[in-house]
Design a protein around this motif. Structure first.
Motif, mmCIF file in Angstrom:
data_model
loop_
_atom_site.group_PDB
_atom_site.id
_atom_site.type_symbol
_atom_site.label_atom_id
_atom_site.label_comp_id
_atom_site.label_asym_id
_atom_site.label_seq_id
_atom_site.Cartn_x
_atom_site.Cartn_y
_atom_site.Cartn_z
ATOM 1 N N VAL A 84 7.854 0.483 3.131
ATOM 2 C CA VAL A 84 8.229 -0.710 3.482
ATOM 3 C C VAL A 84 7.902 -1.804 2.351
ATOM 4 C CG1 VAL A 84 7.432 -0.062 5.745
ATOM 5 C CG2 VAL A 84 5.631 -1.168 4.274
ATOM 6 N N GLN A 85 8.556 -2.901 2.586
ATOM 7 C CA GLN A 85 8.494 -3.957 1.540
ATOM 8 C C GLN A 85 7.395 -5.117 2.222
ATOM 9 O OE1 GLN A 85 10.308 -3.822 -1.459
ATOM 10 N NE2 GLN A 85 10.893 -1.781 -0.484
ATOM 11 N N LEU A 86 6.693 -5.537 1.370
ATOM 12 C CA LEU A 86 5.447 -6.353 1.764
ATOM 13 C C LEU A 86 5.441 -7.765 0.952
ATOM 14 C CD1 LEU A 86 2.743 -3.582 2.068
ATOM 15 C CD2 LEU A 86 4.135 -4.367 3.999
ATOM 16 N N ASN B 290 6.017 -0.804 12.014
ATOM 17 C CA ASN B 290 5.473 -0.955 13.192
ATOM 18 C C ASN B 290 4.481 0.467 13.425
ATOM 19 O OD1 ASN B 290 5.588 -3.518 13.596
ATOM 20 N ND2 ASN B 290 7.431 -3.341 15.066
ATOM 21 N N SER B 291 5.001 1.425 13.026
ATOM 22 C CA SER B 291 4.306 2.760 13.071
ATOM 23 C C SER B 291 3.270 3.224 12.028
ATOM 24 C CB SER B 291 5.380 4.016 13.193
ATOM 25 O OG SER B 291 6.089 4.049 11.770
ATOM 26 N N GLU B 292 2.983 2.202 10.980
ATOM 27 C CA GLU B 292 2.196 2.333 10.051
ATOM 28 C C GLU B 292 0.860 1.474 10.135
ATOM 29 O OE1 GLU B 292 5.837 2.908 6.687
ATOM 30 O OE2 GLU B 292 3.638 2.167 6.081
ATOM 31 N N ALA B 293 -0.127 2.149 9.805
ATOM 32 C CA ALA B 293 -1.366 1.258 9.410
ATOM 33 C C ALA B 293 -1.202 0.585 8.035
ATOM 34 C CB ALA B 293 -2.481 2.370 9.013
ATOM 35 N N VAL B 294 -1.965 -0.759 8.331
ATOM 36 C CA VAL B 294 -1.494 -1.673 7.261
ATOM 37 C C VAL B 294 -3.225 -2.077 6.984
ATOM 38 C CG1 VAL B 294 0.650 -2.261 7.905
ATOM 39 C CG2 VAL B 294 -1.284 -3.503 9.100
ATOM 40 N N GLY B 295 -3.247 -2.762 5.906
ATOM 41 C CA GLY B 295 -4.461 -3.391 5.297
ATOM 42 C C GLY B 295 -4.498 -4.454 4.163
ATOM 43 N N TRP B 296 -5.473 -4.676 3.620
ATOM 44 C CA TRP B 296 -5.632 -5.778 2.579
ATOM 45 C C TRP B 296 -6.693 -5.098 1.354
ATOM 46 C CZ3 TRP B 296 -2.880 -9.817 2.123
ATOM 47 C CH2 TRP B 296 -2.137 -10.470 3.439
ATOM 48 N N ALA C 5 0.140 -0.829 3.229
ATOM 49 C CA ALA C 5 0.732 0.040 4.265
ATOM 50 C C ALA C 5 0.590 1.352 3.944
ATOM 51 C CB ALA C 5 1.841 -0.528 4.915
ATOM 52 N N ASP C 6 0.542 2.422 4.699
ATOM 53 C CA ASP C 6 0.919 3.456 4.574
ATOM 54 C C ASP C 6 1.085 4.351 6.079
ATOM 55 O OD1 ASP C 6 -0.311 5.792 2.224
ATOM 56 O OD2 ASP C 6 0.450 6.505 4.194
ATOM 57 N N ALA C 7 1.981 5.296 6.069
ATOM 58 C CA ALA C 7 2.331 6.024 7.539
ATOM 59 C C ALA C 7 1.458 6.881 7.750
ATOM 60 C CB ALA C 7 3.898 6.551 7.529
ATOM 61 N N VAL D 181 -7.448 2.971 3.647
ATOM 62 C CA VAL D 181 -8.578 2.639 3.022
ATOM 63 C C VAL D 181 -8.798 3.299 1.697
ATOM 64 C CG1 VAL D 181 -11.046 3.063 3.458
ATOM 65 C CG2 VAL D 181 -9.774 2.563 5.372
ATOM 66 N N SER D 182 -8.033 4.417 1.642
ATOM 67 C CA SER D 182 -8.409 5.125 0.102
ATOM 68 C C SER D 182 -7.380 5.095 -0.648
ATOM 69 C CB SER D 182 -8.667 6.673 0.691
ATOM 70 O OG SER D 182 -7.326 7.104 1.202
ATOM 71 N N ASN D 183 -5.947 5.035 -0.188
ATOM 72 C CA ASN D 183 -5.012 5.195 -1.311
ATOM 73 C C ASN D 183 -3.691 4.994 -0.591
ATOM 74 O OD1 ASN D 183 -3.691 5.652 -4.017
ATOM 75 N ND2 ASN D 183 -3.624 7.804 -3.449
ATOM 76 N N PRO D 184 -3.350 3.684 -0.227
ATOM 77 C CA PRO D 184 -2.203 3.398 0.342
ATOM 78 C C PRO D 184 -1.012 3.298 -0.564
ATOM 79 C CG PRO D 184 -3.445 1.178 -0.087
ATOM 80 C CD PRO D 184 -4.244 2.429 -0.393
ATOM 81 N N ILE D 185 0.265 3.701 0.080
ATOM 82 C CA ILE D 185 1.256 4.062 -0.681
ATOM 83 C C ILE D 185 1.989 2.681 -1.014
ATOM 84 C CG2 ILE D 185 2.892 4.664 1.068
ATOM 85 C CD1 ILE D 185 4.237 6.788 -0.654
ATOM 86 N N SER D 186 2.184 1.867 -0.242
ATOM 87 C CA SER D 186 3.015 0.549 -0.171
ATOM 88 C C SER D 186 2.045 -0.603 -0.645
ATOM 89 C CB SER D 186 3.854 0.263 1.073
ATOM 90 O OG SER D 186 4.663 1.536 1.322
#
Length: 123
Positions: free
Chosen positions: A2-4, A30-36, A98-100, A107-112
């Protein structure tokens, strides 16, 4: 992926509040976990907060618990980080991620990753 795109950063005095927003594009958001995450120059990026795809599970780094709240609005494909009682040590560039594969991956190593937004807290 995704683009953020993050927004809402700025400068605030110690004890103040800010709300960061992250607008996402991509049919899988909308099916991915997201964070900061956040990063201070010369230091590694640090996980701050995450939320699962359904919005019913969250996780925070200890230093922001009780002060930051992460939420998401699926109909707007947007995730927010509401920050209260900001401290000078919260000063950093904040990145939306974000990461699917779920919250544990966020938490550890998101891809986007987004491009980041600067938050500066003055004492």
């Amino acid at each position: 992926q995704v683009q953020l795109v993050e927004s809402g950063g700025g400068e605030v005095q110690s004890g103040g509040s800010l709300r960061l927003s992250c607008a996402a594009s991509g049919r899988t958001f909308n099916s991915e976990a997201v964070g900061w995450f956040r990063q201070v120059p010369g230091k590694e990026r640090e996980f701050v907060a995450g939320i699962n795809w359904s919005g019913d599970s969250t996780h925070y780094v200890d230093s922001v618990k009780g002060r930051f709240i992460i939420t998401r609005e699926k109909d707007k494909s947007t995730v927010y980080l509401q920050m209260y009682n900001l401290k000078p040590e919260d000063t950093a560039v904040y990145y939306c991620v974000a990461d699917a594969q779920g919250l544990w991956k966020v938490v550890s190593n998101p891809i986007s990753w987004g491009q980041g937004t600067q938050v500066t807290v003055s004492s």
